[in-house]
Motif scaffolding. Sequence first.
Motif, PDB file in Angstrom:
ATOM      1  N   THR A   1       0.824  -1.206   0.000  1.00 48.76           N
ATOM      2  CA  THR A   1       0.000   0.000   0.000  1.00 48.76           C
ATOM      3  C   THR A   1       0.858   1.255   0.000  1.00 48.76           C
ATOM      4  OG1 THR A   1      -0.123  -0.035   2.408  1.00 48.76           O
ATOM      5  CG2 THR A   1      -1.899  -1.122   1.207  1.00 48.76           C
ATOM      6  N   ALA A   2       2.188   1.099   0.037  1.00 51.30           N
ATOM      7  CA  ALA A   2       3.082   2.257   0.022  1.00 51.30           C
ATOM      8  C   ALA A   2       3.238   2.830  -1.379  1.00 51.30           C
ATOM      9  CB  ALA A   2       4.449   1.865   0.584  1.00 51.30           C
ATOM     10  N   GLY A   3       2.695   2.142  -2.387  1.00 51.68           N
ATOM     11  CA  GLY A   3       2.766   2.652  -3.746  1.00 51.68           C
ATOM     12  C   GLY A   3       4.054   2.318  -4.468  1.00 51.68           C
ATOM     13  N   THR A   4       4.822   1.366  -3.942  1.00 51.05           N
ATOM     14  CA  THR A   4       6.090   1.010  -4.574  1.00 51.05           C
ATOM     15  C   THR A   4       5.926  -0.049  -5.648  1.00 51.05           C
ATOM     16  OG1 THR A   4       6.505  -0.662  -2.886  1.00 51.05           O
ATOM     17  CG2 THR A   4       7.392   1.534  -2.476  1.00 51.05           C
ATOM     18  N   GLY A   5       4.786  -0.750  -5.643  1.00 48.72           N
ATOM     19  CA  GLY A   5       4.569  -1.812  -6.620  1.00 48.72           C
ATOM     20  C   GLY A   5       5.151  -3.147  -6.211  1.00 48.72           C
ATOM     21  N   TYR A   6       5.719  -3.252  -5.019  1.00 47.00           N
ATOM     22  CA  TYR A   6       6.314  -4.502  -4.545  1.00 47.00           C
ATOM     23  C   TYR A   6       5.214  -5.474  -4.151  1.00 47.00           C
ATOM     24  CZ  TYR A   6       9.710  -7.592  -2.433  1.00 47.00           C
ATOM     25  OH  TYR A   6      10.505  -8.676  -2.141  1.00 47.00           O
ATOM     26  N   THR A   7       5.382  -6.759  -4.500  1.00 47.90           N
ATOM     27  CA  THR A   7       4.376  -7.772  -4.200  1.00 47.90           C
ATOM     28  C   THR A   7       5.009  -8.985  -3.545  1.00 47.90           C
ATOM     29  OG1 THR A   7       4.582  -8.810  -6.364  1.00 47.90           O
ATOM     30  CG2 THR A   7       2.908  -7.110  -6.147  1.00 47.90           C
ATOM     31  N   TYR A   8       4.213  -9.677  -2.751  1.00 49.24           N
ATOM     32  CA  TYR A   8       4.537 -10.993  -2.216  1.00 49.24           C
ATOM     33  C   TYR A   8       3.530 -11.974  -2.805  1.00 49.24           C
ATOM     34  CZ  TYR A   8       7.663  -9.383   1.529  1.00 49.24           C
ATOM     35  OH  TYR A   8       8.703  -8.854   2.231  1.00 49.24           O
ATOM     36  N   VAL A   9       3.904 -13.242  -2.898  1.00 49.64           N
ATOM     37  CA  VAL A   9       3.010 -14.299  -3.351  1.00 49.64           C
ATOM     38  C   VAL A   9       2.828 -15.270  -2.196  1.00 49.64           C
ATOM     39  CG1 VAL A   9       2.659 -16.158  -5.013  1.00 49.64           C
ATOM     40  CG2 VAL A   9       3.778 -14.056  -5.723  1.00 49.64           C
ATOM     41  N   THR A  10       1.567 -15.597  -1.877  1.00 43.00           N
ATOM     42  CA  THR A  10       1.279 -16.488  -0.761  1.00 43.00           C
ATOM     43  C   THR A  10       0.018 -17.286  -1.066  1.00 43.00           C
ATOM     44  OG1 THR A  10       0.994 -16.572   1.640  1.00 43.00           O
ATOM     45  CG2 THR A  10      -0.068 -14.753   0.485  1.00 43.00           C
ATOM     46  N   ARG A  11      -0.369 -18.137  -0.147  1.00 43.55           N
ATOM     47  CA  ARG A  11      -1.600 -18.919  -0.276  1.00 43.55           C
ATOM     48  C   ARG A  11      -2.539 -18.522   0.843  1.00 43.55           C
ATOM     49  NH1 ARG A  11      -1.656 -23.298  -3.441  1.00 43.55           N
ATOM     50  NH2 ARG A  11       0.291 -23.858  -4.427  1.00 43.55           N
TER      51      ARG A  11
END
Length: 54
Positions: free
Chosen positions: A15-25
């Motif tokens: 939500t910081a607007g950096t575009g960074y993502t994690y992938v999880t289940r």
Amino acid sequence: MARNAARPIVKVRSTAGTGYTYVTRKNRRNDPDRMVLRKYDPVARRHVEFREDR
């Protein structure tokens, strides 16, 4: 082994607007709403909320 349909793979976006993502289940039966996790964003260099992206 077949993948379980009750535990789909989801991407959570910063939500910081950096575009960074994690992938999880996640377990769709226990958590039908969108997932919100507080994790480390290395681009912002701090902990921020990550929301499920569909």
